[in-house]
Design a protein around this motif. Structure first.
Motif, PDB file in Angstrom:
ATOM      1  N   ASP A 125       0.831  -1.203   0.000  1.00  0.00           N
ATOM      2  CA  ASP A 125       0.000   0.000   0.000  1.00  0.00           C
ATOM      3  C   ASP A 125       0.866   1.254   0.000  1.00  0.00           C
ATOM      4  OD1 ASP A 125      -2.238   1.579   0.055  1.00  0.00           O
ATOM      5  OD2 ASP A 125      -2.490   1.471   2.235  1.00  0.00           O
ATOM      6  N   PHE A 126       1.742   1.353  -1.002  1.00  0.00           N
ATOM      7  CA  PHE A 126       2.674   2.481  -1.037  1.00  0.00           C
ATOM      8  C   PHE A 126       2.029   3.767  -1.545  1.00  0.00           C
ATOM      9  CE2 PHE A 126       3.257  -0.315  -4.691  1.00  0.00           C
ATOM     10  CZ  PHE A 126       3.035   0.531  -5.754  1.00  0.00           C
ATOM     11  N   GLU A 127       0.893   3.655  -2.249  1.00  0.00           N
ATOM     12  CA  GLU A 127       0.206   4.865  -2.718  1.00  0.00           C
ATOM     13  C   GLU A 127      -0.266   5.707  -1.535  1.00  0.00           C
ATOM     14  OE1 GLU A 127      -2.879   4.004  -5.462  1.00  0.00           O
ATOM     15  OE2 GLU A 127      -1.542   3.186  -6.994  1.00  0.00           O
ATOM     16  N   THR A 128      -0.667   5.040  -0.465  1.00  0.00           N
ATOM     17  CA  THR A 128      -1.090   5.760   0.739  1.00  0.00           C
ATOM     18  C   THR A 128       0.064   6.550   1.335  1.00  0.00           C
ATOM     19  OG1 THR A 128      -2.786   4.109   1.243  1.00  0.00           O
ATOM     20  CG2 THR A 128      -2.069   5.512   3.065  1.00  0.00           C
ATOM     21  N   ASP A 129       1.263   5.958   1.324  1.00  0.00           N
ATOM     22  CA  ASP A 129       2.436   6.655   1.854  1.00  0.00           C
ATOM     23  C   ASP A 129       2.745   7.910   1.047  1.00  0.00           C
ATOM     24  OD1 ASP A 129       2.713   4.799   3.814  1.00  0.00           O
ATOM     25  OD2 ASP A 129       4.406   3.738   2.914  1.00  0.00           O
ATOM     26  N   ILE A 130       2.572   7.842  -0.270  1.00  0.00           N
ATOM     27  CA  ILE A 130       2.789   9.018  -1.117  1.00  0.00           C
ATOM     28  C   ILE A 130       1.812  10.121  -0.738  1.00  0.00           C
ATOM     29  CG2 ILE A 130       2.686   9.925  -3.477  1.00  0.00           C
ATOM     30  CD1 ILE A 130       3.592   7.187  -4.463  1.00  0.00           C
ATOM     31  N   LYS A 131       0.553   9.752  -0.604  1.00  0.00           N
ATOM     32  CA  LYS A 131      -0.485  10.729  -0.275  1.00  0.00           C
ATOM     33  C   LYS A 131      -0.247  11.360   1.090  1.00  0.00           C
ATOM     34  CE  LYS A 131      -4.249  12.911  -1.336  1.00  0.00           C
ATOM     35  NZ  LYS A 131      -4.228  13.914  -2.428  1.00  0.00           N
ATOM     36  N   ILE A 132       0.146  10.542   2.072  1.00  0.00           N
ATOM     37  CA  ILE A 132       0.412  11.064   3.418  1.00  0.00           C
ATOM     38  C   ILE A 132       1.572  12.048   3.393  1.00  0.00           C
ATOM     39  CG2 ILE A 132       1.281  10.429   5.711  1.00  0.00           C
ATOM     40  CD1 ILE A 132      -0.369   7.839   5.463  1.00  0.00           C
ATOM     41  N   PHE A 133       2.645  11.671   2.703  1.00  0.00           N
ATOM     42  CA  PHE A 133       3.829  12.541   2.634  1.00  0.00           C
ATOM     43  C   PHE A 133       3.480  13.849   1.933  1.00  0.00           C
ATOM     44  CE2 PHE A 133       7.855  14.071   0.880  1.00  0.00           C
ATOM     45  CZ  PHE A 133       8.664  14.003   2.003  1.00  0.00           C
ATOM     46  N   GLU A 134       2.757  13.765   0.825  1.00  0.00           N
ATOM     47  CA  GLU A 134       2.368  14.969   0.072  1.00  0.00           C
ATOM     48  C   GLU A 134       1.497  15.873   0.941  1.00  0.00           C
ATOM     49  OE1 GLU A 134       3.353  16.990  -2.865  1.00  0.00           O
ATOM     50  OE2 GLU A 134       3.330  14.951  -3.675  1.00  0.00           O
ATOM     51  N   ASN A 135       0.526  15.293   1.652  1.00  0.00           N
ATOM     52  CA  ASN A 135      -0.379  16.087   2.494  1.00  0.00           C
ATOM     53  C   ASN A 135       0.354  16.729   3.665  1.00  0.00           C
ATOM     54  OD1 ASN A 135      -2.590  15.634   0.894  1.00  0.00           O
ATOM     55  ND2 ASN A 135      -3.431  13.982   2.149  1.00  0.00           N
ATOM     56  N   ASP A 136       1.347  16.028   4.230  1.00  0.00           N
ATOM     57  CA  ASP A 136       2.141  16.619   5.314  1.00  0.00           C
ATOM     58  C   ASP A 136       2.843  17.889   4.841  1.00  0.00           C
ATOM     59  OD1 ASP A 136       1.414  14.695   7.107  1.00  0.00           O
ATOM     60  OD2 ASP A 136       3.297  13.576   7.049  1.00  0.00           O
ATOM     61  N   LEU A 137       3.431  17.832   3.653  1.00  0.00           N
ATOM     62  CA  LEU A 137       4.132  18.998   3.118  1.00  0.00           C
ATOM     63  C   LEU A 137       3.152  20.117   2.764  1.00  0.00           C
ATOM     64  CD1 LEU A 137       6.932  17.460   0.861  1.00  0.00           C
ATOM     65  CD2 LEU A 137       6.993  18.053   3.285  1.00  0.00           C
ATOM     66  N   ILE A 138       1.983  19.739   2.269  1.00  0.00           N
ATOM     67  CA  ILE A 138       0.946  20.732   1.958  1.00  0.00           C
ATOM     68  C   ILE A 138       0.540  21.492   3.218  1.00  0.00           C
ATOM     69  CG2 ILE A 138      -1.513  20.943   1.370  1.00  0.00           C
ATOM     70  CD1 ILE A 138      -1.009  18.892  -0.868  1.00  0.00           C
ATOM     71  N   LEU A 139       0.362  20.774   4.324  1.00  0.00           N
ATOM     72  CA  LEU A 139      -0.032  21.415   5.586  1.00  0.00           C
ATOM     73  C   LEU A 139       1.064  22.344   6.100  1.00  0.00           C
ATOM     74  CD1 LEU A 139      -1.778  18.435   7.423  1.00  0.00           C
ATOM     75  CD2 LEU A 139      -2.872  20.502   6.526  1.00  0.00           C
ATOM     76  N   LEU A 140       2.310  21.932   5.960  1.00  0.00           N
ATOM     77  CA  LEU A 140       3.420  22.784   6.392  1.00  0.00           C
ATOM     78  C   LEU A 140       3.491  24.060   5.550  1.00  0.00           C
ATOM     79  CD1 LEU A 140       6.113  20.025   6.955  1.00  0.00           C
ATOM     80  CD2 LEU A 140       5.156  21.512   8.726  1.00  0.00           C
ATOM     81  N   ASP A 141       3.304  23.922   4.238  1.00  0.00           N
ATOM     82  CA  ASP A 141       3.287  25.097   3.355  1.00  0.00           C
ATOM     83  C   ASP A 141       2.113  26.006   3.672  1.00  0.00           C
ATOM     84  OD1 ASP A 141       5.578  24.423   2.045  1.00  0.00           O
ATOM     85  OD2 ASP A 141       4.629  23.752   0.194  1.00  0.00           O
ATOM     86  N   LEU A 142       0.959  25.412   3.932  1.00  0.00           N
ATOM     87  CA  LEU A 142      -0.243  26.190   4.219  1.00  0.00           C
ATOM     88  C   LEU A 142      -0.051  27.028   5.479  1.00  0.00           C
ATOM     89  CD1 LEU A 142      -3.121  26.778   3.289  1.00  0.00           C
ATOM     90  CD2 LEU A 142      -3.901  24.846   4.673  1.00  0.00           C
ATOM     91  N   ASP A 143       0.625  26.462   6.464  1.00  0.00           N
ATOM     92  CA  ASP A 143       0.889  27.198   7.705  1.00  0.00           C
ATOM     93  C   ASP A 143       1.751  28.431   7.429  1.00  0.00           C
ATOM     94  OD1 ASP A 143       0.901  27.425  10.668  1.00  0.00           O
ATOM     95  OD2 ASP A 143       3.040  27.026  10.435  1.00  0.00           O
TER      96      ASP A 143
END
Length: 346
Positions: free
Chosen positions: A103-121
């Motif tokens: 289930d590596f697609e989930t890991d990609i999505k989690i990593f991408e969303n983490d960076l999105i949240l950091l940028d949004l802040d």
């Protein structure tokens, strides 16, 4: 140009770093590992065989293997330290473990969303401050660009997917936003999954259809083993796995693509060398890649494509007689894989 190799602990990122370096390299799992990696180029080998220079120099890209990004609330401080260090890099290679999990697609999505949240802040805090400041023309542009960023991030779209002007990029460059960085997702697979490489890559490109994003599906451990072999041993090893070439070269090619880099060559008895430059640069700017004095005193550039040069058996005399060796001015846009000699006066 500096490229960060990131990923969770045990994802295979340090093994990838070793495969890229191609030799025994003492590594740390707590600190950064840094090395300049040669960009393999058959053209440089052929040019060196012709000119027999005292020195042959391949182009290099600097790769930095960052410590594994830990998960869990108790590791939040360390996690933020590692992620913050990413801001200084020009591009990211994020290694995803498909060696031990499916289930590596989930890991990609989690990593991408983490960076999105950091940028949004970062974006939201800066927008709040701008509301309290007197807006100059530059700050108006910054505010409009950051609002564009916020809209994208709110919709979970990485910023590298946006079409931005040079002015918008310059106005927000100092923030070092994570999702603006060109990104290569490297899916680390086992040897058994090698026949599925193309299928996996195609599926990922469809699901994560972002601009300035590439995917490579590679058996990293196998590539590290190959990198330690002699050339003859490599051929035999690759043949046993029905592989035409080392997959690690694909990592370098995709990195060059993401960094928007081309290569030009300088040749002579002293040195044959490959130089990297950003696509679209004119001859005067490209001259500065060698030395600022050459850019400042630029007069003209003698230019010939590698293929044209090869067609006349690497003879400058024949190239001139056939009109293949051209004299170009300062505004000439240098193309990929051209041999260039700069005339200058300081």
């Amino acid at each position: 140009m500096k490229v960060a190799i990131t990923g969770l602990p045990q994802s295979g990122k340090t093994t990838l770093f070793k495969a890229l370096v191609g030799k025994d390299f003492p590594v740390s799992f707590e600190k950064e590992n840094i090395s300049d990696v040669k960009v393999f180029d058959q053209n440089i080998i052929e040019l060196s065989n012709v000119f027999k220079p005292k020195k042959t120099t391949f182009a290099t890209v600097t790769f930095v293997d960052l410590p594994g990004i830990p998960s869990g609330v108790e590791q939040a401080k360390r996690r933020n330290e590692i992620l913050s260090s990413i801001r200084q890099f020009d591009a990211l290679i994020t290694v995803i473990d498909a060696f031990t999990k499916d289930d590596f697609e989930t890991d990609i999505k989690i990593f991408e969303n983490d960076l999105i949240l950091l940028d949004l802040d970062v974006v939201e805090k800066r927008l709040e401050r701008l509301q309290k400041e007197k807006l100059t023309q530059d700050k108006v542009l910054e505010q409009k660009t950051l609002q564009k960023f916020k809209d994208a991030l709110d919709s979970e779209t990485p910023l590298r997917s946006l079409e931005l002007t040079d002015e918008e990029r310059l106005a927000t460059k100092s923030f070092g936003l994570f999702t603006l960085k060109p990104t290569l997702y490297l899916i680390n697979i086992s040897e058994e999954k090698i026949p599925q490489r193309s299928k996996i890559e195609e599926a990922l490109r469809k699901k994560f259809n972002y601009k300035n994003t590439e995917f490579a599906v590679i058996p990293v451990l196998l590539e590290k083993e190959i990198s330690q072999l002699t050339e003859d041993e490599k051929k035999e090893f690759l043949s046993s796995y029905n592989l035409e070439k080392e997959a690690i070269n694909e990592v370098l090619e995709l990195t060059m693509k993401l960094l928007n880099l081309d290569v030009f060559y300088t040749v002579g008895e002293d040195e044959v060398r490959a130089w990297l430059f950003e696509k679209g640069l004119n001859a005067k700017k490209v001259a500065g890649k060698i030395h600022s004095d050459i850019e400042r005193g630029f007069i003209a550039a003698e230019v010939i494509s590698y293929e044209d040069f090869k067609s006349v058996n690497f003879s400058f005399k024949d190239a001139k007689s056939k009109g293949l060796l051209r004299i170009e001015g300062a505004n000439y846009i240098v193309k990929d894989k051209e041999i260039v000699h700069f005339r200058f006066n300081v």
